[in-house]
Enzyme design. Structure first.
Site, mmCIF file in Angstrom:
data_model
loop_
_atom_site.group_PDB
_atom_site.id
_atom_site.type_symbol
_atom_site.label_atom_id
_atom_site.label_comp_id
_atom_site.label_asym_id
_atom_site.label_seq_id
_atom_site.Cartn_x
_atom_site.Cartn_y
_atom_site.Cartn_z
ATOM 1 C CG ASP A 63 -18.307 -22.574 -7.132
ATOM 2 O OD1 ASP A 63 -19.283 -21.981 -7.634
ATOM 3 O OD2 ASP A 63 -17.116 -22.323 -7.417
ATOM 4 N N GLY B 170 -23.787 -17.263 -8.144
ATOM 5 C CA GLY B 170 -23.444 -16.527 -9.370
ATOM 6 C C GLY B 170 -24.682 -16.013 -10.072
ATOM 7 C CG HIS C 120 -12.851 -21.513 -7.567
ATOM 8 N ND1 HIS C 120 -14.102 -21.855 -8.063
ATOM 9 C CD2 HIS C 120 -12.106 -22.642 -7.643
ATOM 10 C CE1 HIS C 120 -14.100 -23.122 -8.425
ATOM 11 N NE2 HIS C 120 -12.912 -23.624 -8.203
ATOM 12 C CG HIS D 205 -16.525 -17.578 -5.566
ATOM 13 N ND1 HIS D 205 -15.807 -18.447 -4.763
ATOM 14 C CD2 HIS D 205 -16.610 -18.194 -6.781
ATOM 15 C CE1 HIS D 205 -15.485 -19.532 -5.450
ATOM 16 N NE2 HIS D 205 -15.954 -19.404 -6.682
ATOM 17 C CG MET E 213 -12.540 -20.023 -15.049
ATOM 18 S SD MET E 213 -14.029 -20.487 -15.952
ATOM 19 C CE MET E 213 -15.279 -20.264 -14.686
ATOM 20 C CG MET F 143 -11.845 -23.374 -11.541
ATOM 21 S SD MET F 143 -13.480 -22.806 -12.047
ATOM 22 C CE MET F 143 -13.438 -21.146 -11.365
ATOM 23 C CG ASP G 265 -15.674 -18.428 -10.268
ATOM 24 O OD1 ASP G 265 -15.291 -19.376 -9.556
ATOM 25 O OD2 ASP G 265 -16.827 -17.954 -10.216
ATOM 26 C CG MET H 104 -15.805 -27.552 -8.135
ATOM 27 S SD MET H 104 -16.167 -25.778 -8.128
ATOM 28 C CE MET H 104 -17.236 -25.588 -9.545
ATOM 29 C CB SER I 14 -19.584 -16.165 -8.600
ATOM 30 O OG SER I 14 -18.738 -16.195 -9.734
HETATM 31 C C1 DX5 Z 1 -18.080 -22.358 -12.089
HETATM 32 C C2 DX5 Z 1 -17.593 -21.355 -11.075
HETATM 33 C C3 DX5 Z 1 -18.668 -20.841 -10.212
HETATM 34 C C4 DX5 Z 1 -19.768 -20.096 -10.933
HETATM 35 C C5 DX5 Z 1 -21.049 -20.442 -10.229
HETATM 36 O O1 DX5 Z 1 -17.022 -23.028 -12.667
HETATM 37 O O2 DX5 Z 1 -16.605 -21.926 -10.223
HETATM 38 O O3 DX5 Z 1 -18.178 -20.067 -9.134
HETATM 39 O O4 DX5 Z 1 -19.593 -18.710 -10.935
HETATM 40 O O5 DX5 Z 1 -22.093 -19.934 -10.959
HETATM 41 P P1 DX5 Z 1 -23.602 -20.308 -10.677
HETATM 42 O O6 DX5 Z 1 -23.933 -19.865 -9.287
HETATM 43 O O7 DX5 Z 1 -24.337 -19.553 -11.741
HETATM 44 O O8 DX5 Z 1 -23.740 -21.798 -10.827
HETATM 45 ZN ZN ZN Z 2 -16.084 -20.750 -8.325
#
Ligand code: DX5
Ligand code: ZN
Length: 219
Positions: A178, A200, A69, A36, A40, A71, A38, A140, A11
């Site tokens: 994730d 991540g 992804h 990946h 947001m 969010m 993210d 998640m 990520s």
């Molecule tokens: C969190 C994200 C993840 C995040 C995971 O809301 O959707 O994709 O990057 O990070 P780690 O691997 O550090 O938990």
């Molecule tokens: Zn994610």
């Protein structure tokens, strides 16, 4: 049927945003399966990360499949932009979309892999009617919004449940997880039946990301 193997998707959320090009090469060099991304929106989750313009920039840097992804609230308003930017897979949150079935249809029509994500408080049973239409379920394993959180152990049961449902013929989806994936937590996650793990902070924060990925894959 999509081939099932242990996939890992770094990520970029955990990477240095001033060096996204470098982040991509680190992932490619390590043997990442997907990247990946993210997205947001400051509504569905408190932080704002990046939008389609950044996805497009990453597209131009890499041929790795881009696993976006979302969010965001109102994901239906955003999918076109993220597909046009070059996403290969688009996952939206069930909690953000009343007409999930319609949106999955729209994604398939646009020839991208269609995924639905569920937060830790959403049960697998909420996906029941959607399973036949899904290319991917994203479980998640932390509450979304931030990287670097500890995995919530009870969420592993959902991966097991989805694997059992798939064996029973409920659908042909990949099971992705994730949040909190690392060489330490990996064995439990693979054992539970996950096909793909987002990595991540344990990847970009590692002294040797390639080694961390290898350890996590072989855990
Ligand atoms: C969190 C994200 C993840 C995040 C995971 O809301 O959707 O994709 O990057 O990070 P780690 O691997 O550090 O938990
Ligand atoms: Zn994610």
């Amino acid at each position: 049927m999509t081939e099932r193997k242990r996939r890992i998707a770094p990520s970029v959320l955990a990477a240095n945003f001033a060096e996204l090009g470098q982040a991509v090469s680190i992932a490619e060099k390590a043997g990442a399966d997907w990247l990946h991304l993210d997205v947001m929106d400051g509504n569905f989750v408190p932080p704002i990360t990046f939008g389609a313009q950044t996805v497009q920039a990453l597209r131009s840097l890499s041929s790795l499949p881009l696993d976006t992804h979302l969010m965001t609230v109102h994901p239906a308003q955003h999918i076109d932009a993220f597909i046009e930017a070059g996403s290969d897979r688009v996952t939206f949150h069930l909690e953000a979309e009343i007409h999930a079935h319609r949106l999955l249809g729209a994604l398939k029509e646009r020839k991208v892999a269609a995924g639905v994500a569920i937060v830790p408080s959403t049960p697998v049973s909420a996906l029941k009617e959607l399973l036949p239409y899904l290319d991917q379920v994203l479980v998640m394993t932390v509450n979304p919004g931030w990287g670097g959180q500890a995995m919530i152990p009870s969420t592993l049961k959902k991966i097991e449940e989805l694997a059992a449902l798939r064996t029973a013929g409920a659908g042909d989806y990949l099971i992705a997880m994730d949040g909190g994936f690392s060489p330490k937590t990996a064995s439990k996650i693979w054992e539970a039946g996950a096909d793909m793990a987002v990595m991540g902070s344990a990847f970009y924060g590692a002294e040797d990301p390639s080694k961390a990925m290898k350890e996590a894959r072989e855990a």
